[in-house]
Write an enzyme that holds these catalytic residues in place. Sequence first.
Site: not given
Ligand code: PMP
Length: 379
Positions: A70, A170, A190-192, A228, A320
């Site tokens: 994000t 993705q 994104s790491a998660h 930081t 989201c």
């Molecule tokens: N872009 C895409 C295509 C996503 O799937 C997501 C997570 N649903 C995000 C952005 C947002 O990522 P983050 O949770 O790391 O902010």
Amino acid sequence: MIYLDYAATTPILPEVTRAMSEAQSNFFGNASALHTPGHLSLNEIEACRELLAKCIGADPEEIVFTSGSTESNNTIMRVFDGCQIETSEMEHHSIIETANICKGNKLPKLYSYMLANNETGDILDLARIVSQASKIKCDASSDLFKMKDRFRRDLVTDRRGAYVHSDLTQVLGKIPFNVKQLGLDYATFSAHKIGGPVGVGAFYVKKGVPFKPFMIGGNQESGRRGGTYNTVGIIGFREALRCSVNTRNFKKYDTLVRSLRDTLAKRILSEIPGSSLNTDLTKGKSLPNILNVSFKAAEGESIQLYLDNEGIIVSTGSACAAGDTRPSHVLMAKTGDAEVAHSSIRFSFGLGNTMGDVEAVMRVLPGIVKRLQGLSTIV
Ligand code: PMP
């Protein structure tokens, strides 16, 4: 519990938990500090930068760490504040909503198109966008080109009429790619989504293209992102990259995960009347791990809740946007049909799943859909 919502977030890998827990005590020093604990932390961060750069085909100096996709998306879109911005209708909200704020009519223009969609898994034709962008010319006196990157102390050297960003959140760890071969100027990660921690991510910014920081207030990341360093999180990201972004993993995705997804799709279509796929299963047309299905006259959210009751975790689209009662903007863009969008479920698989999970879904899903279809006034 049977977890089929890997596209929303992935369970943290045991290797990642271990690395982060060790890092808590070993790498606590502020990575910007000049003392030894600071240097030790910075070395770890640089190792992650090198690995991510290698995984995506970039140079380490072209990687900037952030709090996630994000923030990465917001940062890149804001570079083009007041400029023309074009995105696909299927982008994540962090692109669409920022584009709406930043959009203007100046050149250069930014194209922001994801390579693969988070709700359907569909792979889009980025090459066409890159080629379209290359045809746009603009006067090299544009304000954006004059902007001095106050930390890197250089001017924009790559002065084109249009640039291309891709949200690759993705895609990382699912199929191999190379940002240079794709012709990208910016990309987001994104790491998660790959077994790493929530709250860590990165963006790729090609050398010489326009850039201005979004998070100001520190000289971290060569002034490209203040704040930081999240050393422990970045170490978790590195471990997740090491485990998830490699040929062995891509092969497993292409055999195990694809076969689970395709088997579930086939069984749903043959055993559940009124079902239709919103994902194109043809190889190369979608990511191997995502399946989006609609069930005529059954509401997606109700199916999700009934499955949850049975210990099966799926989603109705982007987490989201949960709580938003409007139909998925992605499915509306793809199908133009509110009923299809309202009745959709996203199954997203990971390496923790087995064929037994598919069996478990098919033991309960037909009954749930039938019950809901019986309650519906739509025929
Ligand atoms: N872009 C895409 C295509 C996503 O799937 C997501 C997570 N649903 C995000 C952005 C947002 O990522 P983050 O949770 O790391 O902010």
